[in-house]
Enzyme design. Sequence first.
Site, PDB file in Angstrom:
ATOM      1  N   CYS A 284     136.014  65.575  65.917  1.00  0.00           N
ATOM      2  CA  CYS A 284     134.883  66.347  66.478  1.00  0.00           C
ATOM      3  C   CYS A 284     134.515  67.397  65.446  1.00  0.00           C
ATOM      4  CB  CYS A 284     135.260  67.006  67.803  1.00  0.00           C
ATOM      5  SG  CYS A 284     135.473  65.898  69.195  1.00  0.00           S
TER       6      CYS A 284
ATOM      7  N   GLY B 240     131.754  68.715  63.924  1.00  0.00           N
ATOM      8  CA  GLY B 240     130.656  69.670  63.827  1.00  0.00           C
ATOM      9  C   GLY B 240     131.057  71.066  64.278  1.00  0.00           C
ATOM     10  N   PRO B 241     130.517  72.106  63.633  1.00  0.00           N
ATOM     11  CA  PRO B 241     129.547  72.086  62.531  1.00  0.00           C
ATOM     12  C   PRO B 241     130.162  71.978  61.143  1.00  0.00           C
ATOM     13  CG  PRO B 241     129.859  74.327  63.271  1.00  0.00           C
ATOM     14  CD  PRO B 241     130.710  73.475  64.176  1.00  0.00           C
TER      15      PRO B 241
ATOM     16  N   GLY C 273     133.336  73.671  59.804  1.00  0.00           N
ATOM     17  CA  GLY C 273     134.230  74.656  59.206  1.00  0.00           C
ATOM     18  C   GLY C 273     135.643  74.138  59.009  1.00  0.00           C
ATOM     19  N   LYS C 274     136.237  73.595  60.055  1.00  0.00           N
ATOM     20  CA  LYS C 274     137.599  73.060  59.931  1.00  0.00           C
ATOM     21  C   LYS C 274     137.602  71.835  59.024  1.00  0.00           C
ATOM     22  CE  LYS C 274     139.053  74.661  64.518  1.00  0.00           C
ATOM     23  NZ  LYS C 274     137.696  75.098  64.970  1.00  0.00           N
TER      24      LYS C 274
ATOM     25  N   GLU D  65     131.349  63.109  63.837  1.00  0.00           N
ATOM     26  CA  GLU D  65     130.660  63.996  64.779  1.00  0.00           C
ATOM     27  C   GLU D  65     129.631  63.179  65.544  1.00  0.00           C
ATOM     28  OE1 GLU D  65     128.996  66.495  67.177  1.00  0.00           O
ATOM     29  OE2 GLU D  65     130.755  67.114  66.003  1.00  0.00           O
TER      30      GLU D  65
ATOM     31  N   ASP E  58     130.823  58.517  68.211  1.00  0.00           N
ATOM     32  CA  ASP E  58     131.339  59.050  69.465  1.00  0.00           C
ATOM     33  C   ASP E  58     132.857  58.891  69.484  1.00  0.00           C
ATOM     34  OD1 ASP E  58     132.050  59.666  72.069  1.00  0.00           O
ATOM     35  OD2 ASP E  58     130.510  58.418  73.003  1.00  0.00           O
TER      36      ASP E  58
ATOM     37  N   ASP F 104     139.122  68.849  67.866  1.00  0.00           N
ATOM     38  CA  ASP F 104     138.692  70.170  68.338  1.00  0.00           C
ATOM     39  C   ASP F 104     137.572  69.920  69.342  1.00  0.00           C
ATOM     40  OD1 ASP F 104     138.004  72.794  68.721  1.00  0.00           O
ATOM     41  OD2 ASP F 104     137.276  73.136  66.686  1.00  0.00           O
TER      42      ASP F 104
ATOM     43  N   CYS G 234     138.315  76.152  71.581  1.00  0.00           N
ATOM     44  CA  CYS G 234     137.988  77.579  71.473  1.00  0.00           C
ATOM     45  C   CYS G 234     137.836  78.136  72.889  1.00  0.00           C
ATOM     46  CB  CYS G 234     136.721  77.800  70.664  1.00  0.00           C
ATOM     47  SG  CYS G 234     136.496  79.549  70.255  1.00  0.00           S
TER      48      CYS G 234
END
Length: 448
Positions: A264, A266-267, A269-270, A289, A315, A332, A385
């Site tokens: 997963c 997007g966007p 960073g990880k 993504e 997906d 994530d 998050c």
Amino acid sequence: MLAFEALRAVDERDAYANLVLPPLLKKARDAGNFDGRDAALATELVYGTLRRQGTYDAIVAACIDRPLREVDPPVLDVLSLGAHQLLGTRIPTHAAVSASVELARVVLGDGRAKFVNAVLRKISQQDLDAWVAQVAPPYDADPEDHLAVVHSHPRWVVSALWDSLGGGRAGIEDLLEADNERPEVTLVARPGRSTTAELAEAVESLPGRWSPYAVRMAEGGEPGAIEAVKEGRAGVQDEGSQLVALALADAPLDGPDTRWLDGCAGPGGKAALLAALASQRGAALLASEKQPHRARLVERALAGNPGPYQVIAADGTRPPWRPGSFDRVLMDVPCSGLGALRRRPEARWRRRPEDLDGFAPLQRALLTQALAAVRVGGVVGYATCSPHLAETRVVVDDVLKKVGGAELIDARPLMPGVPALGDGPDVQLWPHLHGTDAMYLALVRRTA
């Protein structure tokens, strides 16, 4: 006016302030009538008003003779902006009232401007502490309602965070107050491409607390002006997000370590941090993504990485890769975002308890597919998050019971030096304890 425009966009279009405000500030600067101090004030008015909206609503309600729901939203936005100037900044009373009344006159008309003037003059008669003492329900009568008004969070969010945090009143109050503080801007020096020393030379900053790749910018710094950020060798990334990626990358494996998946991404960073780490170890990253526009953001974030890596739009619940293809998998998952209320204060007013019911099946499906994607002996990182138990431990426990052939491993040793990580084996980070977003991580090893 600019702050009012931003609040109207948040209210009318369900926009996020962090996306709406920068273009408005740029437009004002380009017009030549806006300097750095003006931009700082506008930013404080927007974010401060959104963070304290619940408290200001209670105060405004105490100053009018009708239900708050009968006040037109644009009028309420002007009143909230005025209340924040009066109660949350050092702007002199007369200046706050006169500026708000003039704004009301321009955007709402003379009649409503008189109403705004009358309400704000009532508000100006007491400071914030006195108003809160007046409008908040007694703690002994209803602790959650009391904390909801005092710290400006919906009652259900207070209850959920308290359940997740455990402990007594002091801990939850510290957490809620931390949600209302302006978060630091944290940079990541992507390994092999930039260094913390380079970033520290480019901008006034402090070292990261926990991540060896983190730099905390001094207030007022502009990340986009840093050469390494412009070139994609560094980026803006919360330190908690960095710690999650690093823990997965450092988790012990049985067998080879050449194929990594961010399911997963997007966007991005990880994914960008993982890609940099993978390239140093001779591993390849696949960043997936579902949403094409977010996949393009991932491509931008990874551009220039020496690789090998690939970005696809797919997906994660119906993945195109074969089972057992990867050594490390990060999932994530989409979530309520209750761990990032410092950054997106409007989310606390936008989310509803029933939203969790919509996320639950997706989170379970993504973790199930992540466990299918990893080979025996490999490791999956399940991250959110959000600290809400329904999105963290409950999901992990449910999936592990159904899937079998997998076990939790202790994530705490993989965040060296970070205190207050709880009883494990999973990890929950907190704004008030760690200075990060409330990131959650469970590490799962495939055993069969």
